[in-house]
Write an enzyme that holds these catalytic residues in place. Structure first.
Site, PDB file in Angstrom:
ATOM      1  N   GLU A  60       0.825  -1.206   0.000  1.00  0.00           N
ATOM      2  CA  GLU A  60       0.000   0.000   0.000  1.00  0.00           C
ATOM      3  C   GLU A  60       0.855   1.250   0.000  1.00  0.00           C
ATOM      4  OE1 GLU A  60      -3.262  -1.697   3.174  1.00  0.00           O
ATOM      5  OE2 GLU A  60      -1.826  -0.179   3.746  1.00  0.00           O
ATOM      6  N   CYS A 118       3.176   8.411   1.477  1.00  0.00           N
ATOM      7  CA  CYS A 118       3.493   7.473   2.558  1.00  0.00           C
ATOM      8  C   CYS A 118       3.783   6.115   1.905  1.00  0.00           C
ATOM      9  CB  CYS A 118       2.302   7.411   3.511  1.00  0.00           C
ATOM     10  SG  CYS A 118       2.537   6.252   4.855  1.00  0.00           S
ATOM     11  N   CYS A 121       4.888  -7.398   7.483  1.00  0.00           N
ATOM     12  CA  CYS A 121       5.798  -6.881   8.498  1.00  0.00           C
ATOM     13  C   CYS A 121       6.063  -7.952   9.543  1.00  0.00           C
ATOM     14  CB  CYS A 121       5.189  -5.633   9.153  1.00  0.00           C
ATOM     15  SG  CYS A 121       6.318  -4.828  10.305  1.00  0.00           S
ATOM     16  N   CYS A 144       3.424  -5.365  15.904  1.00  0.00           N
ATOM     17  CA  CYS A 144       2.978  -4.422  16.931  1.00  0.00           C
ATOM     18  C   CYS A 144       1.485  -4.664  17.165  1.00  0.00           C
ATOM     19  CB  CYS A 144       3.228  -2.985  16.498  1.00  0.00           C
ATOM     20  SG  CYS A 144       4.972  -2.599  16.318  1.00  0.00           S
ATOM     21  N   CYS A 192      -1.242  -2.459  15.203  1.00  0.00           N
ATOM     22  CA  CYS A 192      -1.017  -2.147  13.786  1.00  0.00           C
ATOM     23  C   CYS A 192      -1.510  -3.276  12.899  1.00  0.00           C
ATOM     24  CB  CYS A 192       0.484  -1.911  13.556  1.00  0.00           C
ATOM     25  SG  CYS A 192       0.900  -1.554  11.855  1.00  0.00           S
ATOM     26  N   GLY A 212       5.767  -2.183   6.877  1.00  0.00           N
ATOM     27  CA  GLY A 212       7.145  -2.682   6.971  1.00  0.00           C
ATOM     28  C   GLY A 212       8.048  -1.791   7.786  1.00  0.00           C
ATOM     29  N   SER A 240      10.723   6.212   9.347  1.00  0.00           N
ATOM     30  CA  SER A 240      10.088   5.926  10.635  1.00  0.00           C
ATOM     31  C   SER A 240      10.456   4.511  11.061  1.00  0.00           C
ATOM     32  CB  SER A 240       8.566   6.063  10.477  1.00  0.00           C
ATOM     33  OG  SER A 240       7.918   5.817  11.699  1.00  0.00           O
ATOM     34  N   SER A 243       8.937   5.275  16.482  1.00  0.00           N
ATOM     35  CA  SER A 243       7.622   4.889  17.016  1.00  0.00           C
ATOM     36  C   SER A 243       7.835   4.417  18.447  1.00  0.00           C
ATOM     37  CB  SER A 243       7.022   3.769  16.155  1.00  0.00           C
ATOM     38  OG  SER A 243       6.780   4.274  14.862  1.00  0.00           O
ATOM     39  N   LEU A 244       7.464   5.268  19.391  1.00  0.00           N
ATOM     40  CA  LEU A 244       7.767   4.988  20.800  1.00  0.00           C
ATOM     41  C   LEU A 244       6.576   4.312  21.492  1.00  0.00           C
ATOM     42  CD1 LEU A 244      10.069   5.441  22.859  1.00  0.00           C
ATOM     43  CD2 LEU A 244       8.918   7.554  23.521  1.00  0.00           C
ATOM     44  N   HIS A 245       5.471   5.007  21.560  1.00  0.00           N
ATOM     45  CA  HIS A 245       4.175   4.478  22.003  1.00  0.00           C
ATOM     46  C   HIS A 245       4.095   4.049  23.471  1.00  0.00           C
ATOM     47  CE1 HIS A 245       3.629   4.882  17.838  1.00  0.00           C
ATOM     48  NE2 HIS A 245       3.967   3.671  17.457  1.00  0.00           N
ATOM     49  N   CYS A 289      -2.343   1.718   8.979  1.00  0.00           N
ATOM     50  CA  CYS A 289      -1.421   0.871   8.226  1.00  0.00           C
ATOM     51  C   CYS A 289      -1.982  -0.515   7.973  1.00  0.00           C
ATOM     52  CB  CYS A 289      -0.144   0.686   9.030  1.00  0.00           C
ATOM     53  SG  CYS A 289       0.668   2.203   9.342  1.00  0.00           S
TER      54      CYS A 289
HETATM   55  N1  SAH Z   1       7.909   0.179  11.049  1.00  0.00           N
HETATM   56  C1  SAH Z   1       7.938   1.602  11.043  1.00  0.00           C
HETATM   57  C2  SAH Z   1       7.099   2.248   9.953  1.00  0.00           C
HETATM   58  C3  SAH Z   1       5.698   1.729   9.765  1.00  0.00           C
HETATM   59  S1  SAH Z   1       4.474   2.186  10.926  1.00  0.00           S
HETATM   60  C4  SAH Z   1       7.594   2.154  12.397  1.00  0.00           C
HETATM   61  O1  SAH Z   1       7.263   1.361  13.289  1.00  0.00           O
HETATM   62  O2  SAH Z   1       7.698   3.354  12.611  1.00  0.00           O
HETATM   63  C5  SAH Z   1       4.221   3.887  10.658  1.00  0.00           C
HETATM   64  C6  SAH Z   1       3.479   4.572  11.790  1.00  0.00           C
HETATM   65  O3  SAH Z   1       2.088   4.205  11.817  1.00  0.00           O
HETATM   66  C7  SAH Z   1       4.067   4.203  13.146  1.00  0.00           C
HETATM   67  O4  SAH Z   1       4.285   5.318  13.959  1.00  0.00           O
HETATM   68  C8  SAH Z   1       2.995   3.283  13.657  1.00  0.00           C
HETATM   69  O5  SAH Z   1       3.133   3.173  15.003  1.00  0.00           O
HETATM   70  C9  SAH Z   1       1.723   3.952  13.130  1.00  0.00           C
HETATM   71  N2  SAH Z   1       0.502   3.117  13.247  1.00  0.00           N
HETATM   72  C10 SAH Z   1       0.376   1.797  13.050  1.00  0.00           C
HETATM   73  N3  SAH Z   1      -0.864   1.376  13.370  1.00  0.00           N
HETATM   74  C11 SAH Z   1      -1.545   2.462  13.780  1.00  0.00           C
HETATM   75  C12 SAH Z   1      -2.869   2.671  14.272  1.00  0.00           C
HETATM   76  N4  SAH Z   1      -3.740   1.685  14.411  1.00  0.00           N
HETATM   77  N5  SAH Z   1      -3.217   3.937  14.614  1.00  0.00           N
HETATM   78  C13 SAH Z   1      -2.344   4.973  14.488  1.00  0.00           C
HETATM   79  N6  SAH Z   1      -1.085   4.825  14.038  1.00  0.00           N
HETATM   80  C14 SAH Z   1      -0.678   3.584  13.692  1.00  0.00           C
END
Ligand code: SAH
Length: 343
Positions: free
Chosen positions: A90, A103, A110, A114, A117, A158, A190, A213-215, A333
């Site tokens: 995508e 994007c 992947c 996570c 995601c 990815g 990212s 991507s910290l979260h 994503c």
């Molecule tokens: N692997 C890389 C790039 C792909 S994810 C990474 O982890 O950064 C790109 C961004 O989309 C990341 O910040 C990820 O955390 C976010 N993302 C994934 N699923 C999401 C969701 N359900 N809601 C909001 N952001 C999301």
């Protein structure tokens, strides 16, 4: 048949010499593909016909096939592409007032699974080649008004730092004056926090932006949300990012998805403030979670989002709240691919 976009300008020059032609046509060919959006050698009217014929016998220009498109009311467009081996990826085009951001996906599927995601739900398929990454960018560029694709973010499916050479190779073409000519500061990688990749990136002569991507700001929550944290835990990750900033003097953006009941309360914001106060040049981008039906996650209430932001601002941090885009389409994503694969 080979993808001509795998070749650098130099390599293409050598190829032309081996075909008995002039290596200076390489720049012309780059211009046709990357600047004028030509998808067939026949369009390259200033090349000798015999050269056009030999190139088209050996190379193709665009490898992917569009198989799905969703348009949001706010202008966001999400494309689903089929690769030559039928894998799906995508890409999303996100317009804002004076810019369009592409994007881009770096892998089919992947590995990192996570918990919030959609991309990891079907597992990992394979790395995208440099040419396939450039396919996505070219397709988006050709789909926009001339010159209007201004920014590129590797935030599609990815992990870009797990496909390091192909991503950096593609970025060099995206950045090159002879190819797409998008400034490095307008290109963002990212990452979920792949330490060896961040260390390598610090040594590149490339002024790209880095997002992490910290979260979560504690290992227990981050282990649960992002299994990669067990391999590269917060203390090591933060030390590596500190060194990255020392070496490059560039700001890092920390992405933080706000998920109801998981990481969006007062205790979480305090932990986050403590963790990031130690990092100079940190910016925090808060993102209300995009609901993914399969994963049972949801954003907190508007007022909880605002108080989370306020408490970080009070702690003196640089915070932005990402505007949610493409909410009426499968914006998070991996969602479009998931929908398509379910049919
Ligand atoms: N692997 C890389 C790039 C792909 S994810 C990474 O982890 O950064 C790109 C961004 O989309 C990341 O910040 C990820 O955390 C976010 N993302 C994934 N699923 C999401 C969701 N359900 N809601 C909001 N952001 C999301």
């Amino acid at each position: 048949m080979r993808d001509i976009k795998e070749l650098s300008l130099d390599e293409l020059g050598k190829k032309l010499l081996s075909l008995g032609s002039n290596k200076y046509y390489a720049k012309e060919i780059f211009g046709w593909i990357y600047k004028k959006g030509a998808l067939a050698f026949d369009r390259m009217s200033n090349l000798p016909a015999v050269l056009r014929r030999s190139l088209s016998e050996e190379f193709y220009i665009l490898g992917l096939k569009p198989v799905g498109l969703e348009k949001s009311k706010d202008g966001v467009e999400k494309f689903l592409f089929e690769l030559k081996d039928k894998n799906l990826v995508e890409s999303v085009s996100i317009p804002a007032s004076s810019r369009i951001t592409g994007c881009i996906s770096s892998q089919a599927g992947c590995k990192y699974a996570c918990n919030f995601c959609a991309s990891g739900l079907k597992g990992f398929k394979r790395n995208l080649s440099k040419g396939e990454i450039l396919d996505e960018v070219l397709y988006l560029k050709n789909n926009c008004k001339a010159g209007s694709l201004t920014h590129i973010v590797f935030m599609g499916t990815g992990e870009p730092l797990d496909n390091y050479d192909n991503v950096i190779g593609a970025i060099r073409a995206i950045n090159s004056r002879d190819a797409l000519n998008i400034g490095a500061r307008r290109i963002t990688i990212s990452t979920c926090g792949i330490i060896p990749g961040i260390e390598r990136l610090a040594k590149e002569d490339l002024q790209v932006e880095l997002s992490v991507s910290l979260h979560a700001a504690d290992d227990k929550t981050r282990d649960m949300l992002m299994p990669v944290n067990k391999r590269y835990p917060l203390e090591k990750l933060m030390a590596c990012l500190g060194q990255y900033i020392e070496k490059t003097n560039r700001q890092i953006t920390f992405e933080y998805i706000l998920i109801k009941g998981v990481n969006s309360g007062a205790a979480s914001s305090q932990k986050l403030a403590l963790l990031l106060k130690k990092i100079k040049l940190a910016k925090i981008n808060l993102i209300p979670a995009n609901p993914v039906a399969e994963l049972n996650i949801a954003p907190p209430s508007r007022s909880d989002i605002i108080s989370f932001k306020e408490s970080l601002l009070k702690a003196g941090l640089n915070v932005t709240l990402r505007r949610e885009r493409g909410q009426d389409i499968s914006a998070a994503c991996g969602q479009l691919r998931l929908k398509y694969e379910k049919i």
